[in-house]
Design a protein around this motif. Sequence first.
Motif, PDB file in Angstrom:
ATOM      1  N   TYR A 114       0.825  -1.220   0.000  1.00  0.00           N
ATOM      2  CA  TYR A 114       0.000   0.000   0.000  1.00  0.00           C
ATOM      3  C   TYR A 114       0.845   1.250   0.000  1.00  0.00           C
ATOM      4  O   TYR A 114       0.396   2.306  -0.458  1.00  0.00           O
ATOM      5  CB  TYR A 114      -1.102   0.002   1.067  1.00  0.00           C
ATOM      6  CG  TYR A 114      -0.781  -0.238   2.510  1.00  0.00           C
ATOM      7  CD1 TYR A 114      -0.183   0.722   3.297  1.00  0.00           C
ATOM      8  CD2 TYR A 114      -1.189  -1.416   3.133  1.00  0.00           C
ATOM      9  CE1 TYR A 114       0.046   0.512   4.642  1.00  0.00           C
ATOM     10  CE2 TYR A 114      -0.974  -1.636   4.496  1.00  0.00           C
ATOM     11  CZ  TYR A 114      -0.355  -0.670   5.245  1.00  0.00           C
ATOM     12  OH  TYR A 114      -0.139  -0.875   6.592  1.00  0.00           O
ATOM     13  N   SER A 115       2.095   1.178   0.442  1.00  0.00           N
ATOM     14  CA  SER A 115       2.990   2.315   0.236  1.00  0.00           C
ATOM     15  C   SER A 115       3.151   2.585  -1.257  1.00  0.00           C
ATOM     16  O   SER A 115       3.098   3.736  -1.706  1.00  0.00           O
ATOM     17  CB  SER A 115       4.362   2.033   0.856  1.00  0.00           C
ATOM     18  OG  SER A 115       4.306   1.966   2.262  1.00  0.00           O
ATOM     19  N   VAL A 116       3.361   1.527  -2.035  1.00  0.00           N
ATOM     20  CA  VAL A 116       3.488   1.672  -3.486  1.00  0.00           C
ATOM     21  C   VAL A 116       2.263   2.380  -4.055  1.00  0.00           C
ATOM     22  O   VAL A 116       2.381   3.307  -4.874  1.00  0.00           O
ATOM     23  CB  VAL A 116       3.667   0.287  -4.151  1.00  0.00           C
ATOM     24  CG1 VAL A 116       3.464   0.380  -5.665  1.00  0.00           C
ATOM     25  CG2 VAL A 116       5.055  -0.270  -3.846  1.00  0.00           C
ATOM     26  N   SER A 117       1.068   1.984  -3.623  1.00  0.00           N
ATOM     27  CA  SER A 117      -0.146   2.588  -4.192  1.00  0.00           C
ATOM     28  C   SER A 117      -0.278   4.057  -3.808  1.00  0.00           C
ATOM     29  O   SER A 117      -0.813   4.856  -4.579  1.00  0.00           O
ATOM     30  CB  SER A 117      -1.395   1.804  -3.756  1.00  0.00           C
ATOM     31  OG  SER A 117      -1.734   2.045  -2.413  1.00  0.00           O
ATOM     32  N   TYR A 118       0.221   4.435  -2.630  1.00  0.00           N
ATOM     33  CA  TYR A 118       0.226   5.853  -2.261  1.00  0.00           C
ATOM     34  C   TYR A 118       1.211   6.640  -3.120  1.00  0.00           C
ATOM     35  O   TYR A 118       0.951   7.790  -3.477  1.00  0.00           O
ATOM     36  CB  TYR A 118       0.543   6.019  -0.775  1.00  0.00           C
ATOM     37  CG  TYR A 118      -0.664   5.862   0.129  1.00  0.00           C
ATOM     38  CD1 TYR A 118      -1.609   6.879   0.228  1.00  0.00           C
ATOM     39  CD2 TYR A 118      -0.869   4.708   0.874  1.00  0.00           C
ATOM     40  CE1 TYR A 118      -2.723   6.753   1.048  1.00  0.00           C
ATOM     41  CE2 TYR A 118      -1.982   4.565   1.703  1.00  0.00           C
ATOM     42  CZ  TYR A 118      -2.909   5.594   1.781  1.00  0.00           C
ATOM     43  OH  TYR A 118      -4.023   5.462   2.582  1.00  0.00           O
ATOM     44  N   ALA A 164       5.024  -0.253 -11.112  1.00  0.00           N
ATOM     45  CA  ALA A 164       4.705  -0.452  -9.701  1.00  0.00           C
ATOM     46  C   ALA A 164       4.119  -1.839  -9.496  1.00  0.00           C
ATOM     47  O   ALA A 164       3.379  -2.344 -10.347  1.00  0.00           O
ATOM     48  CB  ALA A 164       3.718   0.620  -9.234  1.00  0.00           C
ATOM     49  N   ILE A 165       4.454  -2.445  -8.349  1.00  0.00           N
ATOM     50  CA  ILE A 165       3.913  -3.752  -7.976  1.00  0.00           C
ATOM     51  C   ILE A 165       3.436  -3.682  -6.529  1.00  0.00           C
ATOM     52  O   ILE A 165       4.214  -3.354  -5.627  1.00  0.00           O
ATOM     53  CB  ILE A 165       4.967  -4.869  -8.102  1.00  0.00           C
ATOM     54  CG1 ILE A 165       5.544  -4.937  -9.520  1.00  0.00           C
ATOM     55  CG2 ILE A 165       4.363  -6.223  -7.705  1.00  0.00           C
ATOM     56  CD1 ILE A 165       6.684  -5.940  -9.670  1.00  0.00           C
ATOM     57  N   SER A 166       2.159  -3.982  -6.310  1.00  0.00           N
ATOM     58  CA  SER A 166       1.595  -4.051  -4.961  1.00  0.00           C
ATOM     59  C   SER A 166       1.185  -5.482  -4.665  1.00  0.00           C
ATOM     60  O   SER A 166       0.270  -6.018  -5.293  1.00  0.00           O
ATOM     61  CB  SER A 166       0.378  -3.126  -4.818  1.00  0.00           C
ATOM     62  OG  SER A 166       0.762  -1.777  -4.728  1.00  0.00           O
ATOM     63  N   GLN A 167       1.852  -6.095  -3.696  1.00  0.00           N
ATOM     64  CA  GLN A 167       1.539  -7.444  -3.251  1.00  0.00           C
ATOM     65  C   GLN A 167       0.767  -7.361  -1.936  1.00  0.00           C
ATOM     66  O   GLN A 167       1.275  -6.863  -0.942  1.00  0.00           O
ATOM     67  CB  GLN A 167       2.820  -8.253  -3.039  1.00  0.00           C
ATOM     68  CG  GLN A 167       3.728  -8.336  -4.256  1.00  0.00           C
ATOM     69  CD  GLN A 167       5.103  -8.894  -3.927  1.00  0.00           C
ATOM     70  OE1 GLN A 167       6.110  -8.444  -4.476  1.00  0.00           O
ATOM     71  NE2 GLN A 167       5.179  -9.864  -3.026  1.00  0.00           N
ATOM     72  N   TYR A 199       1.065  -1.227 -13.780  1.00  0.00           N
ATOM     73  CA  TYR A 199       0.809  -1.612 -12.392  1.00  0.00           C
ATOM     74  C   TYR A 199       0.456  -3.095 -12.324  1.00  0.00           C
ATOM     75  O   TYR A 199      -0.514  -3.548 -12.938  1.00  0.00           O
ATOM     76  CB  TYR A 199      -0.341  -0.768 -11.833  1.00  0.00           C
ATOM     77  CG  TYR A 199      -0.350  -0.561 -10.333  1.00  0.00           C
ATOM     78  CD1 TYR A 199       0.340  -1.400  -9.467  1.00  0.00           C
ATOM     79  CD2 TYR A 199      -1.067   0.490  -9.773  1.00  0.00           C
ATOM     80  CE1 TYR A 199       0.320  -1.200  -8.101  1.00  0.00           C
ATOM     81  CE2 TYR A 199      -1.094   0.707  -8.396  1.00  0.00           C
ATOM     82  CZ  TYR A 199      -0.400  -0.138  -7.565  1.00  0.00           C
ATOM     83  OH  TYR A 199      -0.426   0.057  -6.209  1.00  0.00           O
ATOM     84  N   LEU A 200       1.240  -3.849 -11.575  1.00  0.00           N
ATOM     85  CA  LEU A 200       0.965  -5.245 -11.264  1.00  0.00           C
ATOM     86  C   LEU A 200       0.506  -5.304  -9.817  1.00  0.00           C
ATOM     87  O   LEU A 200       1.199  -4.810  -8.923  1.00  0.00           O
ATOM     88  CB  LEU A 200       2.234  -6.085 -11.460  1.00  0.00           C
ATOM     89  CG  LEU A 200       2.214  -7.553 -11.020  1.00  0.00           C
ATOM     90  CD1 LEU A 200       1.196  -8.353 -11.809  1.00  0.00           C
ATOM     91  CD2 LEU A 200       3.608  -8.171 -11.157  1.00  0.00           C
TER      92      LEU A 200
END
Length: 563
Positions: free
Chosen positions: A219-223, A237-240, A332-333
Amino acid sequence: MVRSVVNLVWLSILGVVTSQDGPPTVSTASGKVRGTAQYTNDLPDKPVYTFLGIPYAAPPVGDLRFRAPVPVIPWEGVRGASKPGPFCPQPMDLQHVMPFRLAQTTTSEDCLTLNIETPTTNADDGLPVLVWIHGGSLESGGGYLLPFAPLAAHQDVVVVSFNYRLGLLGFLSTGDENAPGNFGFLDQVLAIRWVKENIRNFGGDPDRITIFGESAGGYSVSYHVVSPLSRGLFRRAISQSGVFGTNPVQLNPLQIARMQAEELGCDGEDTAALVDCLRERPVEQLLAGYNLLQIMHVGYNLKPFRPVVDGYFLTSTPEYLIRKRQASPVDYLMGVNDHEYGFMIPRSSHLPNFGKGMTHELCSALLRMGIEDYVDYKGSGQAIATAILENYRDHANPDDIMAIQYQYTRLMGDMMFVAPTVRAADGHTGAGGKVHLYENHYVPSFLRAARPDWVGCDHTDDWWMVVGAPFMDIQLTSGDNIPFTSADKQMSLKMMELWANFARTGNPTDQTSPEWPVYTTDHPAYMKLDLTSSVEVGLESDRVTFWNKVIPELARLADRDEL
């Protein structure tokens, strides 16, 4: 000589050894650094040059506490970079949380350091760069828990990890200029900017930076995708297992700051005096007060210090920024594991007797405490909770305590991870970005053996595969090495290839899987990841529709009726 032996000892714990010749010294804008070389247990002739504990910011101490980070002061000569820097202060001992021996266990406010692992230091090689943002609920963890050497070696990519401020020190906000908040995010921005400015000398391409992270890192990546400060710093960007909806913005940060000040004996009325008082407190007192705040005032599963709209890193809520097409349209992945709330999170949250079943009453009470940050229910909380419980009820075994517990793990995982991830995917595609979506089903063998049969692919199960853990000799706290299987190695190779392919080209498809389609709202395709992967459509569609459409409509109708 003693220092060399010590370095060899801690590297050998992780199944790597130092090179006889050592890597070359590399120049950065801050000064020269000299690291070591390490090897995976399957590629003994391929060194991964490793530079650990490089400062990217000045120590955030004294007057710099609760302020945006400032660049590190350049150093003279050659700085040794053979050991990771200390973790940032946090309320728990990571060695008691992680099942393996850590390379180091110290913490310090002087913690803003980064680590680089690269198969080359040739500035002309221009390899893709993956910048890892660690998880831990923005209150614990560190960038270098395990080396990323297998990912760097097998995929010829440069991997960077780093520490950032956590919890009270990283995210306290008074809602004004005295402590705007988001300091941990600002640390992340500075670290990524340092990478962009210096990574060429480590063999990386500054125009092919992918930021990736798991849980709080996700969620840091998404911010960062919606922050104006991060625009242009990365290409993909990759959000796992985490997007901004997993940890929504804190709408009343001043209230929380005053509650924390009270626990620490500081005056909370004047915000300037409040922050000055907290700056004078020893870090040990801050952590003790932070623990008290969680115990005394904050509901189960809620974190007191979270992202805020500060007008700088975050100019509005992520939902608004995406709706107004102000997000960066990067590739975005994103995705989830298939049982995110299955075991680790409820166990680490000290749920009473978790694993032995759950009564209707406990399930209902926990849900009411948990939905506060995820559902805008105004005065209709009980009605919303009743609708949720009914939707997840096991009608074949409605009163079975194990069935109730299982359904609780499903509803919490959907609320915190699955539904927010699909919302983020829809929003990003609607804002003009390209999305690849996944659901991971693979469980590392040693974890499957240690958990009940009813637990699926749990939170963090993906981390072991992406980091390349099966290609390191990782020593458990018991002293034995983790017994990775051939299937673990096969899945790790697959996931490392998928992630690296995405960083290289924006298309994660690997050699053994079907073509990974782009996600769209009209055709919400996703990859079901496993040893044999498959393309599916509509990730948990019925449950996602319930959270993303039915529950908001119920809340809207209840709010209208109250008016």
